[in-house]
Design an enzyme around this catalytic site. Structure first.
Site, mmCIF file in Angstrom:
data_model
loop_
_atom_site.group_PDB
_atom_site.id
_atom_site.type_symbol
_atom_site.label_atom_id
_atom_site.label_comp_id
_atom_site.label_asym_id
_atom_site.label_seq_id
_atom_site.Cartn_x
_atom_site.Cartn_y
_atom_site.Cartn_z
ATOM 1 N N HIS A 1 -51.588 66.663 50.588
ATOM 2 C CA HIS A 1 -52.347 67.273 51.677
ATOM 3 C C HIS A 1 -53.435 68.147 51.037
ATOM 4 O O HIS A 1 -53.236 68.679 49.952
ATOM 5 C CB HIS A 1 -51.376 68.127 52.495
ATOM 6 N N ASP B 1 -44.500 71.243 47.682
ATOM 7 C CA ASP B 1 -45.024 71.437 49.025
ATOM 8 C C ASP B 1 -44.007 70.807 49.991
ATOM 9 O O ASP B 1 -43.930 69.596 50.123
ATOM 10 C CB ASP B 1 -46.394 70.755 49.133
ATOM 11 N N GLN C 1 -43.370 69.040 55.048
ATOM 12 C CA GLN C 1 -42.666 67.980 55.792
ATOM 13 C C GLN C 1 -41.215 67.857 55.326
ATOM 14 O O GLN C 1 -40.360 67.412 56.085
ATOM 15 C CB GLN C 1 -43.373 66.626 55.587
ATOM 16 N N LYS D 1 -43.478 73.489 62.056
ATOM 17 C CA LYS D 1 -43.115 72.074 62.084
ATOM 18 C C LYS D 1 -41.625 71.883 62.324
ATOM 19 O O LYS D 1 -41.145 70.756 62.438
ATOM 20 C CB LYS D 1 -43.522 71.403 60.767
ATOM 21 N N CYS E 1 -55.841 65.329 56.833
ATOM 22 C CA CYS E 1 -56.036 66.256 55.721
ATOM 23 C C CYS E 1 -55.572 65.634 54.409
ATOM 24 O O CYS E 1 -55.015 66.301 53.541
ATOM 25 C CB CYS E 1 -55.316 67.585 55.948
#
Lengths: 410, 150
Positions: free
Chosen positions: A125, A202, A205, A228, A368
């Protein structure tokens, strides 16, 4: 008990899912962008503002005590969510983006110099690319990339060539937001550590769709966002190994992050407060804590099983759609609850507009992740992403909408 | 189509321009070129004009994007040749009025094929797509005027 999980019942917990859009019941399939919020989270945040609103770590009075207690209790919940060794390793941020920027600005400026290398992947991302580009421009470091295969999976065969003594940090996503690729962290992290690199994951998700255990993962940093995973926007977490956080310079200066302030210099508060200058997003942290409580009542196992079944159904139906091109791993084991696709001549924006007219919300664009789009030679894709409250009916509605895309664009 | 709104959006004329864009080519003798992109969605065009004596002698474009953005710029280019810069600017303004819901503008014959895009005004998030070409045009006209006076 978890086997009795019913997404239709869970759905009732989410006020925003009870509405119609363009005359059709909402089928919300943009969960990789942000999830909807359960009533339990909204109520806790309202109650905080109605009864306990005060600044944290500053007052002796009753409301400040309550606010501080709830705020720090949420930190304990966040620590439990990723099995951190201590709540002191949980730094509140605005979200994953700020968490990565914090590491780049603090650890990065302290440790990166000319000729050093930062290893990323093409799957990242923009929030896990641009902070490193800014750091590289300031320090004279070089950015290198792990490339992708034609299914959007990392080409790990290149790792030995890419990892060297100049590699200071490997910053890698747990799960790709654009394609849903689940990265084999258990292979990447040991290789990176063996090369002497620091590892940042990261988890924007990843922390949503899988159980994360940072103590066995082996990374140094793990970043994720509240919004999220049923929490509010504007709150997220940077987890860092305590010894790393303790050695790092502050990110921003201000109140709460100091120990003693002098005329020329000051000393810092202990971690994690050293990284939390200014009045934090107290209601947000408390809301994220409530989201974790809510998710705990369902259980990650049940969520994972449900999403897996739904993806199997969605992928089987998607593959049968004429003119469709599906991006990302073919194997469901390597894919999270995300599917990116294009359809013949129809531009993803047109797909999204037509689906929206049917009450189906999907994302259209580059997500993104412009490097991913370039890799596949497309300007954009349409993306459907699922969550615990997504149902087969939502998937069926998606396909009814895609029928109309075909009717219009042929 | 089930939805009357979709029906009004995806007119055959729009799809026809999308599939077979007019004036989509590089213009070798261009005097002005403007690159315009919508970073949110990745739609982009390069509009190229040959301006002579305060008049658009030729207009071409290259680009990629959704049906609305690409059809709109295709339709636009068919109306530009032989127009004075002021006249082209007036066309851009008229089209913008139609995008913002003006019924009067939607009946204006000077907009030609562009009138097929009036349904876009009911889709607020898509108005930017339709305006991409005209935004480029207005930028190009500014440049063209500037160059002519210097």
């Amino acid at each position: 008990m978890t086997s009795a999980f019913d997404p239709h019942r869970a759905r009732e917990d989410f006020p925003a899912l009870q509405q119609s859009v363009n005359g059709m019941p909402l089928a919300y399939l943009d969960n990789a962008a942000t999830s909807q919020k359960p009533r339990a989270v909204l109520d806790v945040m309202d109650a905080y503002y109605e009864h306990d609103n005060a600044n944290v770590h500053r007052g002796i009075h009753e409301l400040s005590r309550r606010a501080t207690e709830a705020y720090e209790a949420a930190r304990v919940k966040a620590a439990r969510w990723i099995n951190a060794a201590s709540a002191d390793e949980i730094v509140w941020t605005r979200g994953t983006t700020e968490a990565i920027n914090l590491v780049a600005a603090s650890w990065g400026l302290d440790n990166i110099g000319p000729g050093d290398e930062i290893l990323l992947s093409v799957l990242e991302h923009h929030s896990n690319i641009v902070p490193w580009q800014i750091l590289a421009a300031r320090t004279g470091a070089t950015i290198r990339y792990i490339e992708l295969d034609d299914q959007g999976r990392l080409l790990l065969d290149d790792l030995p060539r890419l990892l060297g003594e100049r590699t200071k940090i490997v910053a890698i996503s747990h799960v790709s937001n654009a394609l849903g690729t689940v990265n084999p962290l258990h292979e990447i992290i040991p290789a990176a550590k063996a090369a002497g690199a620091v590892v940042l994951v990261d988890g924007a998700q990843g922390a949503v769709h899988s159980s994360v255990d940072v103590q066995t993962l082996g990374a140094d940093f793990y970043a994720f966002s509240g919004h999220k995973m049923c929490g509010p926007t504007g709150i997220g977490v940077l987890w860092g190994r305590r010894d790393m956080l303790e050695r790092m310079s502050p990110y921003q200066g201000g109140g709460e992050m100091i120990h003693i302030v002098g005329r020329d210099a000051s000393s810092w508060a202990a971690v994690p407060h050293k990284f939390e200058a200014g009045t934090p997003n107290i209601a947000g942290a408390i809301g994220l804590g409530a989201a974790i409580d809510y998710l705990d009542t369902i259980g990650m196992d049940a969520i994972v099983r449900h999403e897996h079944e739904l993806m199997a159904y969605a992928m089987e139906r998607l593959r049968a759609v004429p003119g469709i091109r599906i991006f990302g791993p073919e194997s469901l084991e390597e894919r999270s609850a995300v599917v990116s696709f294009t359809m013949g001549d129809a531009h993803p924006h047109d797909i999204s507009t037509i689906l929206d007219a049917h009450g189906v919300a999907v994302r259209a664009g580059h997500h993104c992740a412009q490097l991913v789009m370039k890799h596949f030679g497309v300007p954009a894709t349409a993306r459907a992403s699922f969550y615990l409250y997504s149902t087969r009916e939502d998937v069926d509605r998606l396909f009814a909408g895609l029928d109309e895309v075909r009717a219009i664009f042929g | 189509m089930d939805s009357p709104q979709l029906n009004s959006l995806y007119q055959q004329l729009i799809l026809e321009h999308y599939r077979h864009p007019r004036n989509k080519a590089e213009l070798d003798e261009k005097t002005v070129e403007v690159h315009m992109a919508n970073p949110v969605c990745g739609d982009e065009i390069r509009l190229q004009l040959r301006i002579e004596n305060n008049e658009i002698a030729e207009a071409k474009f290259v680009g990629q994007g959704c049906s609305i953005s690409q059809a709109a710029v295709s339709m636009m280019t068919t109306l530009l040749e032989g127009r004075s810069l002021d006249d082209a600017d007036a066309l851009a303004q008229r089209f913008t009025e139609m995008m913002h819901g003006s019924q009067d503008a939607a009946k204006d014959r000077s907009l030609g094929d562009l009138r097929a895009l009036q349904g876009v005004s009911k889709f607020p998030v898509r108005i930017k797509c339709a305006l991409l070409g005209f935004d480029a045009l207005q930028e190009a006209l500014k440049k063209g005027t500037h160059e002519a006076t210097h």
